[in-house]
Design a protein around this motif. Sequence first.
Motif, PDB file in Angstrom:
ATOM      1  N   ASP A 127       0.857  -1.180   0.000  1.00  0.00           N
ATOM      2  CA  ASP A 127       0.000   0.000   0.000  1.00  0.00           C
ATOM      3  C   ASP A 127       0.894   1.232   0.000  1.00  0.00           C
ATOM      4  N   PRO A 173      -8.217   2.451  -8.298  1.00  0.00           N
ATOM      5  CA  PRO A 173      -8.934   3.007  -7.144  1.00  0.00           C
ATOM      6  C   PRO A 173      -8.107   3.190  -5.882  1.00  0.00           C
ATOM      7  N   ARG A 175      -6.745   2.952  -2.459  1.00  0.00           N
ATOM      8  CA  ARG A 175      -7.204   2.221  -1.280  1.00  0.00           C
ATOM      9  C   ARG A 175      -8.724   2.048  -1.283  1.00  0.00           C
ATOM     10  N   GLY A 176      -9.402   2.539  -2.313  1.00  0.00           N
ATOM     11  CA  GLY A 176     -10.856   2.443  -2.385  1.00  0.00           C
ATOM     12  C   GLY A 176     -11.562   3.564  -1.646  1.00  0.00           C
ATOM     13  N   LEU A 200     -13.884  -2.394 -10.248  1.00  0.00           N
ATOM     14  CA  LEU A 200     -12.624  -1.747  -9.912  1.00  0.00           C
ATOM     15  C   LEU A 200     -11.516  -2.335 -10.782  1.00  0.00           C
ATOM     16  N   GLU A 202      -7.925  -2.811 -11.131  1.00  0.00           N
ATOM     17  CA  GLU A 202      -6.761  -2.759 -10.248  1.00  0.00           C
ATOM     18  C   GLU A 202      -5.850  -3.956 -10.514  1.00  0.00           C
ATOM     19  N   GLN A 208      -6.030  -4.675  -3.994  1.00  0.00           N
ATOM     20  CA  GLN A 208      -7.359  -5.272  -4.090  1.00  0.00           C
ATOM     21  C   GLN A 208      -7.865  -5.676  -2.702  1.00  0.00           C
ATOM     22  N   GLN A 211      -8.869  -2.520  -0.850  1.00  0.00           N
ATOM     23  CA  GLN A 211     -10.148  -2.019  -1.373  1.00  0.00           C
ATOM     24  C   GLN A 211     -11.311  -2.868  -0.863  1.00  0.00           C
ATOM     25  N   THR A 214     -11.916  -1.647   2.614  1.00  0.00           N
ATOM     26  CA  THR A 214     -12.415  -0.270   2.650  1.00  0.00           C
ATOM     27  C   THR A 214     -13.893  -0.208   2.283  1.00  0.00           C
ATOM     28  N   TRP A 242     -13.536  -7.094  -9.497  1.00  0.00           N
ATOM     29  CA  TRP A 242     -12.179  -6.610  -9.764  1.00  0.00           C
ATOM     30  C   TRP A 242     -11.697  -7.116 -11.110  1.00  0.00           C
TER      31      TRP A 242
END
Length: 487
Positions: A127, A173, A175-176, A200, A202, A208, A211, A214, A242
Amino acid sequence: MLRRSLSRLSPLLSNGALRPLPPLSSLSLRPLRLSSSSQTLNPPTTPPPQEDDAINDLEGPAPRMTVSIDRSGLHNPPEHSHEASSDSELVKHLKSIIRFRGGPISVAEYMEEVLTNPHSGFYINRDVFGASGDFVTSPEVSQMFGEMVGVWTMCLWEQMGQPENVNLIELGPGRGTLMADLLRGSSKFVNFTKSLNIHLVECSPALQKVQYNTLKCAEDVLGEESSTKRPISGISGAPVHWHAALEQVPSGLPTIILAHEFYDALPIHQFQKTSRGWCEKMIDVSEDSSFQFVLSRHPSPSLLYLSKRCKWASAAEVEQFEHIEVCPKAMELTEQIAKRISLDGGGALIIDYGKNGIVSDSLQAIRKHKFVHILDDPGSADLSAYVDFASIRHSAEEVSENISVHGPITQSQFLGSLGINFRVEALLQNCTEEQAETLRTGYWRLVGDGEAPFWEGPDEQTPIGMGTRYLAVAIVNKRQGAPVPFE
């Protein structure tokens, strides 16, 4: 149209709900100045290798040749093969590509490997967002950003005729956070949230997972007789999917696409004007085994994209640049978006930092909120470049006559027209003094220009507004008319 649409969304703007935020004094945004590590390269003077004259002078039938293979090295490897190397796996991989090619690689290929290599890419295994990461994006600064994007999305959905099923796609996206704030802010508009199928795009397995958490996802069984499960967002009840690329998202439904700080990370090609014309800037390995910039000896295939980009500009505009950056991936992605919107209806919102014209030498590397050299420890820093919004416009308009492109306008204009001023006032009425400071600071970062005049903290933590440095563009199906606030 804007006033009528916003009046329907007044519950969102007046709702005083405030999600927990870290103190903004601990955050710093991705820097937005040009890289200080750029350099002008001289054309190589070494002549290209000539054909062997001995081969050219041969006459008559070629002599019979015998080929033998020395396998002794398989049992007696060179001594240096056992020496320890301080190079990372990604550096070794990049050097092996250059050795295999027998020459340098493009800046675009270097960027792609550094950012998205499946094993060691910058975005792939960790991250990188937030105060503990390498940079902070607008959604991480304040929930108001995602809420205003939600206002835009709902206004567009109304212009689309309020379809019962719509694909809401976000590219990159992070961290969403943006999607979570959008869904949370629009939760009172039941017909809208019921229509959503969230997709999304990603490529990072690590992100993923972030997200998934989140968006408060949980697995839901499809039908009473089915064992198949799908993630459902606990915020809105919408299904979440995803994908590694946009083309994997199913078509056929009206579509809304969001791309916030996505285009800036797409790989670019760099070109430099020389006495022999435009040459592509490449990356090679120097004699001391470090990476260095060189110029291509021969015309490269990507010169076709440079030619295409220059045709969209006036001769006077091109003449003023010694360096030009071109992003073929951005052109191709925009064409793909425009085709989808042309066929399925809907629109796309692109927000990023850049300029409405040719971009020159903007590539930069950022590690832990600080600039570093582009070639320093590949894979440990984020690479990004200014977005050429004029190129986005031309790429979209050439695809279909059924779409229209609106903007760019500044992020400050975009957020202000959608009601961020009313939203911050509503939030300030129901918060602590510490939260109020965070809100004021976040508001300035989103819509301000330059250093915040109200700041009383340490100079190195002065909030820097990005309201004019970030631009917004909308691509929509013509049947729907101009989207808010681009009328």
